[in-house]
Every structure is written in C-alpha cells, then in structure tokens.
Design an enzyme around this catalytic site. Structure first.
Site, PDB file in Angstrom:
ATOM      1  N   ARG A 178       0.796  -1.238   0.000  1.00  0.00           N
ATOM      2  CA  ARG A 178       0.000   0.000   0.000  1.00  0.00           C
ATOM      3  C   ARG A 178       0.830   1.291   0.000  1.00  0.00           C
ATOM      4  O   ARG A 178       0.548   2.189  -0.775  1.00  0.00           O
ATOM      5  CB  ARG A 178      -0.920   0.031   1.214  1.00  0.00           C
ATOM      6  CG  ARG A 178      -2.227  -0.635   0.953  1.00  0.00           C
ATOM      7  CD  ARG A 178      -3.003  -0.744   2.242  1.00  0.00           C
ATOM      8  NE  ARG A 178      -4.041  -1.701   2.062  1.00  0.00           N
ATOM      9  CZ  ARG A 178      -5.327  -1.398   1.978  1.00  0.00           C
ATOM     10  NH1 ARG A 178      -5.721  -0.164   2.108  1.00  0.00           N
ATOM     11  NH2 ARG A 178      -6.216  -2.340   1.784  1.00  0.00           N
ATOM     12  N   ARG A 226      -3.300  -7.161  10.652  1.00  0.00           N
ATOM     13  CA  ARG A 226      -2.507  -7.015   9.415  1.00  0.00           C
ATOM     14  C   ARG A 226      -1.201  -6.331   9.748  1.00  0.00           C
ATOM     15  O   ARG A 226      -1.195  -5.371  10.502  1.00  0.00           O
ATOM     16  CB  ARG A 226      -3.224  -6.094   8.422  1.00  0.00           C
ATOM     17  CG  ARG A 226      -4.412  -6.673   7.752  1.00  0.00           C
ATOM     18  CD  ARG A 226      -5.140  -5.595   6.969  1.00  0.00           C
ATOM     19  NE  ARG A 226      -4.316  -5.055   5.883  1.00  0.00           N
ATOM     20  CZ  ARG A 226      -4.501  -5.357   4.612  1.00  0.00           C
ATOM     21  NH1 ARG A 226      -5.433  -6.175   4.250  1.00  0.00           N
ATOM     22  NH2 ARG A 226      -3.741  -4.822   3.689  1.00  0.00           N
ATOM     23  N   ASP A 240     -14.870   3.753  -1.314  1.00  0.00           N
ATOM     24  CA  ASP A 240     -15.563   3.213  -0.145  1.00  0.00           C
ATOM     25  C   ASP A 240     -16.730   4.085   0.301  1.00  0.00           C
ATOM     26  O   ASP A 240     -17.653   3.592   0.953  1.00  0.00           O
ATOM     27  CB  ASP A 240     -14.591   3.077   1.040  1.00  0.00           C
ATOM     28  CG  ASP A 240     -13.837   1.755   1.010  1.00  0.00           C
ATOM     29  OD1 ASP A 240     -13.839   1.105  -0.059  1.00  0.00           O
ATOM     30  OD2 ASP A 240     -13.257   1.381   2.043  1.00  0.00           O
ATOM     31  N   ALA A 261     -10.161  -1.230  -3.167  1.00  0.00           N
ATOM     32  CA  ALA A 261      -9.308  -0.214  -3.789  1.00  0.00           C
ATOM     33  C   ALA A 261      -9.425  -0.291  -5.310  1.00  0.00           C
ATOM     34  O   ALA A 261      -9.472   0.736  -6.009  1.00  0.00           O
ATOM     35  CB  ALA A 261      -7.862  -0.413  -3.355  1.00  0.00           C
TER      36      ALA A 261
HETATM   37  C1  LIG Z   1      -8.443  -5.213   6.231  1.00  0.00           C
HETATM   38  C2  LIG Z   1      -8.676  -4.711   4.836  1.00  0.00           C
HETATM   39  C3  LIG Z   1      -8.103  -5.364   3.732  1.00  0.00           C
HETATM   40  C4  LIG Z   1      -8.319  -4.896   2.437  1.00  0.00           C
HETATM   41  N1  LIG Z   1      -7.729  -5.528   1.338  1.00  0.00           N
HETATM   42  C5  LIG Z   1      -7.928  -5.062   0.089  1.00  0.00           C
HETATM   43  C6  LIG Z   1      -7.348  -5.711  -1.069  1.00  0.00           C
HETATM   44  O1  LIG Z   1      -6.648  -6.729  -0.946  1.00  0.00           O
HETATM   45  N2  LIG Z   1      -7.593  -5.183  -2.314  1.00  0.00           N
HETATM   46  C7  LIG Z   1      -8.364  -4.069  -2.494  1.00  0.00           C
HETATM   47  O2  LIG Z   1      -8.560  -3.624  -3.648  1.00  0.00           O
HETATM   48  N3  LIG Z   1      -8.925  -3.427  -1.411  1.00  0.00           N
HETATM   49  C8  LIG Z   1      -8.729  -3.903  -0.142  1.00  0.00           C
HETATM   50  N4  LIG Z   1      -9.313  -3.266   0.939  1.00  0.00           N
HETATM   51  C9  LIG Z   1     -10.199  -2.132   0.701  1.00  0.00           C
HETATM   52  C10 LIG Z   1      -9.434  -0.821   0.510  1.00  0.00           C
HETATM   53  O3  LIG Z   1      -8.586  -0.561   1.622  1.00  0.00           O
HETATM   54  C11 LIG Z   1     -10.450   0.306   0.397  1.00  0.00           C
HETATM   55  O4  LIG Z   1     -11.471  -0.074  -0.479  1.00  0.00           O
HETATM   56  C12 LIG Z   1      -9.803   1.590  -0.120  1.00  0.00           C
HETATM   57  O5  LIG Z   1      -8.837   2.064   0.797  1.00  0.00           O
HETATM   58  C13 LIG Z   1     -10.879   2.661  -0.335  1.00  0.00           C
HETATM   59  O6  LIG Z   1     -10.283   3.821  -0.827  1.00  0.00           O
HETATM   60  P1  LIG Z   1     -11.012   5.226  -0.683  1.00  0.00           P
HETATM   61  O7  LIG Z   1     -10.035   6.228  -1.222  1.00  0.00           O
HETATM   62  O8  LIG Z   1     -12.365   5.142  -1.243  1.00  0.00           O
HETATM   63  O9  LIG Z   1     -11.235   5.415   0.883  1.00  0.00           O
HETATM   64  P2  LIG Z   1     -10.135   5.530   2.041  1.00  0.00           P
HETATM   65  O10 LIG Z   1      -8.876   4.777   1.675  1.00  0.00           O
HETATM   66  O11 LIG Z   1     -10.834   5.155   3.280  1.00  0.00           O
HETATM   67  O12 LIG Z   1      -9.784   7.076   2.052  1.00  0.00           O
HETATM   68  C14 LIG Z   1     -10.733   8.024   2.532  1.00  0.00           C
HETATM   69  C15 LIG Z   1      -9.965   9.258   2.946  1.00  0.00           C
HETATM   70  O13 LIG Z   1     -10.908  10.301   3.274  1.00  0.00           O
HETATM   71  C16 LIG Z   1     -10.494  10.916   4.477  1.00  0.00           C
HETATM   72  N5  LIG Z   1     -11.677  11.494   5.128  1.00  0.00           N
HETATM   73  C17 LIG Z   1     -12.715  10.851   5.723  1.00  0.00           C
HETATM   74  N6  LIG Z   1     -13.600  11.708   6.209  1.00  0.00           N
HETATM   75  C18 LIG Z   1     -13.138  12.950   5.923  1.00  0.00           C
HETATM   76  C19 LIG Z   1     -13.611  14.257   6.178  1.00  0.00           C
HETATM   77  N7  LIG Z   1     -14.758  14.482   6.814  1.00  0.00           N
HETATM   78  N8  LIG Z   1     -12.862  15.317   5.742  1.00  0.00           N
HETATM   79  C20 LIG Z   1     -11.691  15.124   5.079  1.00  0.00           C
HETATM   80  N9  LIG Z   1     -11.183  13.897   4.807  1.00  0.00           N
HETATM   81  C21 LIG Z   1     -11.901  12.827   5.236  1.00  0.00           C
HETATM   82  C22 LIG Z   1      -9.862   9.795   5.289  1.00  0.00           C
HETATM   83  O14 LIG Z   1      -9.000  10.334   6.264  1.00  0.00           O
HETATM   84  C23 LIG Z   1      -9.100   9.019   4.200  1.00  0.00           C
HETATM   85  O15 LIG Z   1      -7.811   9.557   3.966  1.00  0.00           O
HETATM   86  C24 LIG Z   1      -9.124  -3.752   2.243  1.00  0.00           C
HETATM   87  C25 LIG Z   1      -9.705  -3.101   3.338  1.00  0.00           C
HETATM   88  C26 LIG Z   1      -9.492  -3.593   4.625  1.00  0.00           C
HETATM   89  C27 LIG Z   1     -10.138  -2.906   5.785  1.00  0.00           C
END
Ligand SMILES: Cc1cc2nc3c(=O)[nH]c(=O)nc-3n(C[C@H](O)[C@H](O)[C@H](O)COP(=O)(O)OP(=O)(O)OC[C@H]3O[C@@H](n4cnc5c(N)ncnc54)[C@H](O)[C@@H]3O)c2cc1C
Length: 400
Positions: free
Chosen positions: A56, A137, A253, A266
C-alpha cells in the site's frame, strides 16, 4: 506512472495451507482465467494480463507522485464537516472544520467509510454492522526478519526468484506481509490507526489448535506499532451515489464498501475514478449532473455483484476450516468478468444509451456483471436471514 507500477508491483506464487501450516496445494503462479466465448467454446482474443500485487505505501506514493507530476495539489489536514450544492448557481462545495468554504462545479466525495458525504446523497449515514470478525494485518521490511532462520526456511522466496504468498485456510510475504482473521471480542476498531502489539496477537493464536510455532515467530518478529487490528463491518449496497442535483458524487468506499475477502475495494475505487472521468468527458461541462447519474447507473450493479461475491467468499472461508481441501477455495475471486473490464471504455461506449434510459426510460442493461446473471437487488438483512435458515447463497450465471 506505468513504469513505476511495473517496478513496485510483484507477482507472488501462491500456496494454500491448512491452519496448521500443512500445505494443500502450490506454490503456483497466481493465474487469471480467460472468459470463454460461449458460441464457439473458444477463449477470447484478449491476452491475460499480469496480476499486480502492491504494498500500500508504495502504491500511494506512486499515485501521489503522479498527481504532483501533472500539477494537482493535495492538501492535508482539511476536515470536511458538510457538503452542499446549489441548483441555481450550478455549484457544489464543502464546509471545512476551520470554517472555510470551498466551491466548485462538482464535488467528488472520496471520504471512505464513516465519511460525511452520504448525508447529501442518501440523506443519512450508512448503517454499519459488525460481522463478528476482525483482522490483524502487518507489513514490514524483510531485513528485520532475515536473522530468523526458521522464518526464512518456512517463508522462502521461490527458487526461481519469485515472491511467495501463503494463504492459510482458516486464514492467512519482498516485505513480509501477514494477515490473520479472528473472531472479534469487541476490542478492535474499524480504523487504519488502531494498532496492537505482537503479544495481543499471540493471545489469539494460542487459541488455535495446531497453530505452528514458526507462525508465532513471524508475529513476534513484527516491529512495534506495525500491526493493525481492523474490525470487519457489513454495509448494505447503496444504489444512490449522487446528490439530488447531481453535483456531489461519491466514489470508492464512500459509495460502496467491500469485505476484505473480495480483494476489490481499492480496485473498484480506481474503476470509479476512470468511469467518472470518462462520463464527465462525454457529458461536457454543461451536463455535469448527468455525468454523475450515468456513472452511477453504469457502476452500481457491477459493484453490488462484487460486494455479494465478497460475502459468499467470506462464508466459504469460514466453512473451509474443517472442509476437505478441494472444497476450500473461494469462488470467482478473479473471474474474467472482473479483470477483462475496462471501465473507461465501458463508460464511453455506454454513456448515450444509459443517458437515454435515465431521461426517456429507453431499455438499457449493463453487461459488466457476470454473464448469465440477471441482476437482482439484495440486502445483507436478507442474506443473514437466509443464513440463519441454513439456505446457501446461489450465484446464478458465470462468476468464474
Ligand atoms: C483489512 C482490509 C483489507 C483490504 N484488502 C484489500 C485488497 O486486498 N484489495 C483491495 O482492492 N482493497 C482492499 N481493501 C479495501 C481498501 O482498503 C479500500 O477499499 C480503499 O482504501 C478505499 O479507498 P477510498 O479512497 O475510497 O477510501 P479511504 O482509503 O478510506 O480514504 C478516505 C480518505 O478520506 C479521508 N476522510 C474521511 N472523512 C473525511 C472528512 N470528513 N474530511 C476530510 N477527509 C476525510 C480519510 O482520512 C481518508 O484519507 C481492504 C480493506 C481492509 C479494511
């Protein structure tokens, strides 16, 4: 960025193990399966791409370096309290914790689970239910374990130089990366900043019959402050990702969460990014609200199918602890319908048709879901009820 991606990704050889470490199959290359052309029974002409696995932090750095290269500035420490849109001025914006208001033609909300954006799309926050499991993890540089000969013997780099990845049923290494899913007793949190020490994990492994000593050595070798304890939660599929006026759209997400056994969260966040960009390109600046609605239309069913697949695979893994080896592998984890899909091309090819469906009710059916599966809305509540009644989830169509 593509060059950097080649440099930082790896292609592990995978072996499947029992919870005691005993090998079931492999190690073998992680292979993708091509889809069959059902008319001729032949394989499609698309070549099978490489499977990219990433650490990551390296992946994040690759993406942020690219943003910097193309001149997009990322600011940190700006907490969004509220999203808004104004249909008259055709603007949307966010209000920050420091009182600052930022306005634009479109707000793309990628605020993940527990973000604030669902209030403007759904009108409420998304209900999250614990699934009863948590996941430890950790990932750390290999040289910190090199001194342990037993770990090196049991978790070797392949003789052909390829990295190896072991999946332990019941549950599951350039850097060493390990995961362990375990029954949650209430102490874990759905957070990337909730850490535990190796000793906490050892209390869990002490309860697993036949758990081998070398796996504990791997856990003990993890540096302090490097083990996440992440509570696994369910969320219902959310069909609506846009605000009423279409000027706020959720991606990643924030729009759809996945069970980790889907391995898709992701990936689907990145597919969203490609799709929304293509939709905006097709729509032009005058039609931004339609771009977000069409994007939602093109993406929701596919994402919902992948969420369902994660639930099914979680069930299978849970049952696999005592099952025969042949019954233990998850289904359709990397079916061709998943990896063959090009979300940018799909959006370009289907934009007009999906638009006509939304504006005039003309027929339109997505084909980025498993072949032979007619999408049916589903809910976790229903699935849980079925589970209680001992009913299996049947996946119709070709999910492989
Ligand atoms: C244990 C685990 C294992 C996983 N394994 C995999 C895998 O093998 N392959 C895969 O594709 N995915 C995997 N995932 C899923 C993946 O981690 C997520 O789907 C991905 O990180 C989502 O990305 P995102 O940018 O949508 O959200 P996030 O990565 O959650 O980023 C959201 C961002 O928004 C910010 N934020 C939130 N609220 C606010 C606010 N009010 N104001 C300003 N900023 C804010 C947060 O701080 C964060 O930085 C896994 C998840 C988990 C929990």
């Amino acid at each position: 960025m593509a060059e950097e991606n080649e440099r930082i990704s790896y292609e592990p050889w995978v072996s499947w193990h029992k919870i005691t470490g005993e090998i079931i199959s492999g190690p073998a290359p992680f292979q993708l399966h091509q889809s069959k052309n059902t008319d001729q029974g032949s394989l499609t002409s698309k070549s099978v791409p490489k499977v990219y696995r990433h650490s990551r932090p390296k992946m994040h750095k690759m993406l942020s370096d690219q943003l910097e290269r193309i001149g997009i500035i990322v600011e940190h420490g700006k907490q969004v309290l509220e999203y808004y849109e104004d249909a008259h001025s055709g603007k949307a914006g966010v209000i920050l914790q420091n009182g600052l208001k930022l306005e634009a033609d479109l707000v793309i909300a990628a605020d993940g689970v527990g973000g604030k954006s669902s209030r403007i799309t759904l009108g409420h926050e998304v209900r999250a239910e614990p699934i009863g499991y948590s996941i430890y993890r950790a990932s750390y540089p290999l040289n910190e374990t090199l001194c342990d000969s037993i770990i090196n013997e049991k978790l070797p780099v392949m003789e052909n130089g390829m990295p190896s990845s072991q999946i332990w049923l019941g549950r599951s290494a350039d850097e060493i990366t390990w995961y362990l899913t375990y029954p949650d007793e209430g102490q874990s949190k759905e957070s990337w900043t909730h850490w535990v020490e190796p000793e906490t994990v050892l209390k869990t492994t002490a309860k697993i019959t036949g758990w081998p000593v070398y796996a504990n050595r791997l856990i003990q070798a993890t540096p302090k402050g490097r083990i996440h304890d992440f509570k696994l939660m369910w969320r219902e599929p959310q069909p609506c990702w846009t605000s009423a006026g279409g000027r706020v759209v959720q991606i990643g997400d924030a729009a759809h969460t996945f069970h980790p056994s889907s391995g898709q969260g992701a990936t689907q966040g990145m597919e969203d990014a490609a799709s929304i960009a293509a939709c905006l390109h097709m729509a032009g600046k005058e039609n931004i609200p339609w771009a977000t609605r069409v994007h939602n239309k093109l993406r929701f069913e596919r994402v919902s199918c992948l969420q369902l697949l994660g639930v099914v695979n979680q069930e299978l893994r849970q049952r696999s602890v005592n099952a025969q080896p042949s019954q233990t592998k998850p289904v359709g984890l990397l079916g061709a319908w998943i990896w063959e899909h090009d979300p940018e091309q799909y959006a370009i090819e289907n934009y007009e048709k999906a638009m006509k469906n939304l504006t005039d009710g003309c027929p339109f059916q997505n084909n980025n879901t498993p072949r032979g599966y007619n999408y049916r809305p589903w809910s976790l509540d229903e699935l849980l009820k079925d589970k209680e009644m001992g009913n299996e989830i049947v996946l119709e169509g070709d999910w492989e």
